[in-house]
Design a protein around this motif. Sequence first.
Motif, PDB file in Angstrom:
ATOM      1  N   LEU A 103      18.256 -13.345  35.077  1.00 40.93           N
ATOM      2  CA  LEU A 103      17.676 -12.293  34.239  1.00 40.93           C
ATOM      3  C   LEU A 103      18.173 -10.905  34.639  1.00 40.93           C
ATOM      4  N   LEU A 147      20.654  -9.306  32.355  1.00 45.08           N
ATOM      5  CA  LEU A 147      20.028  -8.953  31.082  1.00 45.08           C
ATOM      6  C   LEU A 147      19.259  -7.645  31.193  1.00 45.08           C
ATOM      7  N   ILE A 148      18.537  -7.481  32.298  1.00 45.55           N
ATOM      8  CA  ILE A 148      17.800  -6.230  32.509  1.00 45.55           C
ATOM      9  C   ILE A 148      18.773  -5.060  32.677  1.00 45.55           C
ATOM     10  N   ILE A 181      17.927 -11.596  25.387  1.00 46.99           N
ATOM     11  CA  ILE A 181      16.849 -11.900  26.341  1.00 46.99           C
ATOM     12  C   ILE A 181      15.934 -12.972  25.775  1.00 46.99           C
ATOM     13  N   ASP A 204      17.658 -16.284  26.055  1.00 46.48           N
ATOM     14  CA  ASP A 204      17.667 -16.739  27.446  1.00 46.48           C
ATOM     15  C   ASP A 204      16.322 -17.324  27.841  1.00 46.48           C
ATOM     16  N   ARG A 205      15.230 -16.672  27.444  1.00 43.28           N
ATOM     17  CA  ARG A 205      13.899 -17.197  27.780  1.00 43.28           C
ATOM     18  C   ARG A 205      13.648 -18.535  27.068  1.00 43.28           C
ATOM     19  N   ASN A 213      24.525 -16.116  29.788  1.00 48.57           N
ATOM     20  CA  ASN A 213      24.016 -14.777  29.504  1.00 48.57           C
ATOM     21  C   ASN A 213      25.130 -13.757  29.391  1.00 48.57           C
ATOM     22  N   THR A 262       8.966 -10.334  29.074  1.00 54.16           N
ATOM     23  CA  THR A 262       9.877 -10.212  27.935  1.00 54.16           C
ATOM     24  C   THR A 262       9.123 -10.190  26.609  1.00 54.16           C
TER      25      THR A 262
END
Length: 392
Positions: free
Chosen positions: A84, A87-88, A143, A146-147, A164, A270
Amino acid sequence: MVVNMEQCVMAESTVPLLNQRASPGTVALRSSASPDPAGHWEEPSFTVASKVRVVATVCLFLFACGSNWAVLASAARKGRKSPLRVLILSLSAADLLVTLVVMPLDTVWNITVQWYAGDAACKLLNFLKLFAMYSSSLVLVVISLDRQAAILHPFSFTSAGQRNRNMLAVAWAASAVLASPQLFLFHLQKASGLDFTQCVTMGSFQQHWQETLYNMFTFLTLYVMPLSAMVVCYSRILWEISRQMKEDRGLVRSNNDHFSKARMKTLRMTIVMVVSFIVCWTPYYLLGLWYWFRPEMLREIPEYVNHTLLLFGLLHTCSDPVVYGLYTPSFREDLYACWGRLGSGLTRHRLAHRPPSLSFLNVQDYGLTADLSVHGSVGSVTSNGTAVQTGF
């Protein structure tokens, strides 16, 4: 949105609405209307509502700039290998792009009222503005995807990093492609008989339906499609969580399942980010839709309504780092450590520049030297003299 609803009216004319004062950040300024019965034109000005908008935008800019830089620095620290993390990093970069492009451009344009920066800047800045908004939306979609993969396919964790990175590359490239028409549509236009120049899309479309089609395409790709993708992803996630909880297996096997709790915490974070996007931008998009189907509404709503809805949309760039901080202990630890280092640095700076204290008198006789102790109140006497130190 500032790059959506306003764009749809910029194309009509460089002449502002008659007898309506509005800032250049509003749709009213860059639209046109048929002359009123008296035939009077009133040049737009820097109104009170525009001044309030500028002050509020500057406050949002300062907060968003500082908070997103903090998230970017914290997430970029070495040793943090979570899938993650990248992504952040991308979301913070996209929010910073909105902060550093959209907010200053909106502020300066409100103050100057007309465009003074030339044709090249007109094209480039409007491209960057739309590119920033696309990147912010599409990174949220990545995101969400991805989740969804993390919950529905938990054993694909090892390939999550490469997946990602590939999705982010597509998202950023798509943002550039979708925003590229701005480079060809926007140009400078001078109002006939007036010393007033504006950056508009007037004349770029041969037929009105072409302009409407482009505006609807932008609306769909910038808001509707990303929102739909997010809703589908999180609906599937919640359905899977509900199913596995009923079967008492999988995601939440026990209260001590640390991996599952961490995954659920990330999921909640998220979801809050996506909800923030929806809450902040939906009112402004609805106002844009209202304009497309009923352009005369610009005369019926107060000027401050458009200002308020735009500011509410820009608030989204401030909410993401706040949500990240609430759900990420390591980010809070980094902030505390940074604050501690800053406080220590300021303390050392004050001590280094503090004038000599009058509470200590060093008496030196002729060439005799004294080496004063740092912590004590009595000086160390050298072999060639004496030093007398008196403390008060």
